[in-house]
Enzyme design. Structure first.
Site, PDB file in Angstrom:
ATOM      1  NE  ARG A 131      -4.360  -1.531   1.416  1.00 47.12           N
ATOM      2  CZ  ARG A 131      -5.326  -2.085   2.115  1.00 47.12           C
ATOM      3  NH1 ARG A 131      -5.255  -2.132   3.424  1.00 47.12           N
ATOM      4  NH2 ARG A 131      -6.386  -2.585   1.512  1.00 47.12           N
ATOM      5  CE  LYS A 148     -21.730 -18.404   3.718  1.00 43.68           C
ATOM      6  NZ  LYS A 148     -21.993 -17.868   5.045  1.00 43.68           N
ATOM      7  N   GLY A 154     -11.507  -8.926  -2.331  1.00 47.17           N
ATOM      8  CA  GLY A 154     -11.309 -10.073  -1.428  1.00 47.17           C
ATOM      9  C   GLY A 154     -10.194 -11.001  -1.838  1.00 47.17           C
ATOM     10  N   GLY A 178     -13.383  -3.593  -0.577  1.00 44.45           N
ATOM     11  CA  GLY A 178     -14.771  -3.107  -0.484  1.00 44.45           C
ATOM     12  C   GLY A 178     -15.120  -2.071  -1.532  1.00 44.45           C
TER      13      GLY A 178
HETATM   14  P1  AMP Z   1     -15.275 -14.820  -1.465  1.00 44.87           P
HETATM   15  O1  AMP Z   1     -14.594 -14.133  -0.317  1.00 44.87           O
HETATM   16  O2  AMP Z   1     -16.751 -14.781  -1.408  1.00 44.87           O
HETATM   17  O3  AMP Z   1     -14.721 -14.365  -2.795  1.00 44.87           O
HETATM   18  O4  AMP Z   1     -14.955 -16.350  -1.306  1.00 44.87           O
HETATM   19  C1  AMP Z   1     -13.663 -16.877  -1.430  1.00 44.87           C
HETATM   20  C2  AMP Z   1     -13.647 -18.231  -0.786  1.00 44.87           C
HETATM   21  O5  AMP Z   1     -14.546 -19.094  -1.454  1.00 44.87           O
HETATM   22  C3  AMP Z   1     -12.297 -18.889  -0.858  1.00 44.87           C
HETATM   23  O6  AMP Z   1     -11.800 -19.013   0.440  1.00 44.87           O
HETATM   24  C4  AMP Z   1     -12.582 -20.257  -1.471  1.00 44.87           C
HETATM   25  O7  AMP Z   1     -11.920 -21.315  -0.819  1.00 44.87           O
HETATM   26  C5  AMP Z   1     -14.070 -20.410  -1.281  1.00 44.87           C
HETATM   27  N1  AMP Z   1     -14.656 -21.322  -2.267  1.00 44.87           N
HETATM   28  C6  AMP Z   1     -14.626 -21.210  -3.596  1.00 44.87           C
HETATM   29  N2  AMP Z   1     -15.224 -22.245  -4.176  1.00 44.87           N
HETATM   30  C7  AMP Z   1     -15.682 -23.056  -3.185  1.00 44.87           C
HETATM   31  C8  AMP Z   1     -16.399 -24.285  -3.139  1.00 44.87           C
HETATM   32  N3  AMP Z   1     -16.776 -24.908  -4.258  1.00 44.87           N
HETATM   33  N4  AMP Z   1     -16.685 -24.808  -1.936  1.00 44.87           N
HETATM   34  C9  AMP Z   1     -16.303 -24.179  -0.803  1.00 44.87           C
HETATM   35  N5  AMP Z   1     -15.613 -23.018  -0.776  1.00 44.87           N
HETATM   36  C10 AMP Z   1     -15.311 -22.461  -1.954  1.00 44.87           C
END
Ligand code: AMP
Length: 399
Positions: free
Chosen positions: A38, A199, A356, A379
């Site tokens: 940063r 999610k 993220g 964010g």
């Molecule tokens: P996000 O912060 O929402 O972008 O989520 C990232 C996280 O999603 C990472 O830590 C991945 O390990 C997890 N992830 C991605 N695909 C899967 C999956 N099929 N099952 C469980 N976790 C997942």
């Protein structure tokens, strides 16, 4: 030409007091800065202003002190690291307003760089309080915002100051805005968005905005399971938000109405344990056993994604296609990232990624430097992808 004011619109700044909002919210380990990225990102703006003879006064937050001084959130802890990155010795004042700040500013020579203490040591900062903003403004003639990562917040040092002083985007803010403009603002078509991650619930606004803007939306990662399940397919023990089935259906309907193709997994790499090198196999998406989890999209899905990347002129990416932190469930993310990097290097694709875990996933694939732009803004990047107005950016617009 940029739609916002930049340092190119500034002339004759020798001797002027320039308040520069920077992102110095660096990670610490054992009392030392553990990652200087940063600081490196804001260095060009600081050095450019200093070389032009401005009195450069840095404003930043550090951690979440909630409106009062907290010793281990003092920006004094990072002065050494800033000195190292800039190759210059900076000055430090133990408050960002009041006599400490005013005395430090009045003793500055042209070209000096002064870091003021954490703006969040005052409650007024996060409230965008008019009196606090006025106090900050007393120490400046010009305001430069180089902290895109804080631009989604209307705080005194990110938004308020622009109503008191002539306001400009710093070089890092400028690069970020130009990349985002190329990615979603005014992209060359066809445009593909890849959205993965855990999610759907955290990305509903994002998906709804994207289907209106892009030609193809690829949905991967754990969140794809919610869409697959909404189509009546059993996803076994996979991560899945069954209560969001209707939301998933609505997003698919919105995509159809907007002529946006949706690419969902057609196959999956499944395992019965969430751990590195767990026994795994690739199955068709409608053949996930009841006791198994889909942890990555399969090779046929990667082929479909690559076909879209191959014909796209613009790619926006947020979120991994699988559980990329544990091998071999990083395979699809790495393959798609490498292909996007190859197309970008060939000059065929503008690729913008961020938010993220995306930066970590692209670093893991070894291709972050090959993308057109990788945003570390988290964010703010996501809110921009959601189509939201960023207050810190709005106030920099021309006209
Ligand atoms: P996000 O912060 O929402 O972008 O989520 C990232 C996280 O999603 C990472 O830590 C991945 O390990 C997890 N992830 C991605 N695909 C899967 C999956 N099929 N099952 C469980 N976790 C997942």
């Amino acid at each position: 030409m940029a739609a916002f004011k930049t340092l190119d619109d500034l002339s004759d700044i020798a001797g002027k007091r320039v308040l520069v909002r920077v992102d110095l919210n660096v990670p610490m380990a054992d009392g030392k800065v553990s990652d200087k990225t940063r600081i490196e990102r804001v260095a060009p703006t600081i050095l450019e202003l200093s070389k032009k003879g401005a009195k450069v006064i840095l404003l930043a937050h550090f951690g979440r002190p909630k409106g009062e001084p907290v010793a281990d959130m003092s920006l004094s802890l990072i002065v050494t690291a800033v000195n190292e990155v800039l190759g210059e010795k900076i000055l430090f004042a133990s408050d960002c307003i009041g006599t400490d700040a005013a005395d430090a500013v009045s003793s500055m020579q042209n070209g000096d760089i002064l870091l003021l203490e954490n703006t969040r040591f005052h409650k007024g900062e996060e409230k965008n309080d008019a009196l606090f903003t006025e106090e900050l403004a007393k120490n400046g003639d010009i305001f430069v915002n180089d902290a895109f990562s804080a631009a989604h917040r209307a705080h005194s040092s990110t938004e308020g100051l622009a109503h008191h002083l002539p306001a400009y985007a710093g070089r890092t803010m400028q690069a970020e805005l130009e990349a985002l403009q190329a990615g979603l603002g005014n992209p060359v078509r066809p445009t593909v968005a890849i959205v993965g991650g855990a999610k759907v619930s955290t990305k509903i606004d994002l998906l709804q905005n994207l289907v209106k803007k892009v030609d193809c939306l690829v949905i991967g990662g754990g969140m794809a399971n919610t869409f697959i399940a909404a189509k009546g397919i059993d996803v076994g023990k996979s991560l899945c938000e069954h209560d969001l089935g209707e939301t998933a259906k609505a997003i698919m309907a919105e995509a159809e109405a907007a002529n946006c193709a949706i690419v969902l997994p057609v196959d999956a790499v499944i395992a019965r344990e969430f751990k590195a090198n767990a026994e795994n196999e690739t199955v068709a998406i409608d053949a996930i056993p009841a006791d198994a989890m889909a942890l990555d999209v399969g090779p046929k899905t990667v082929e479909a994604i690559s076909e879209w990347i191959g014909k796209a002129k613009t790619l926006v990416w947020n979120g991994p296609l699988g559980a990329f932190e544990i091998a071999p469930f990083d395979t699809a993310t790495v393959a798609a990232a490498k292909f996007a990097a190859e197309r970008t290097r060939a000059g065929a694709l503008t690729s913008v990624a961020g938010g993220g875990d995306t930066v970590a996933a692209l670093n893991h694939a070894g291709v972050a430097d090959d993308f057109t732009y990788v945003s570390t803004a988290g964010g703010a990047f996501l809110e921009w992808m959601e189509g939201k107005v960023l207050p810190g950016v709005e106030v920099l617009k021309k006209g």
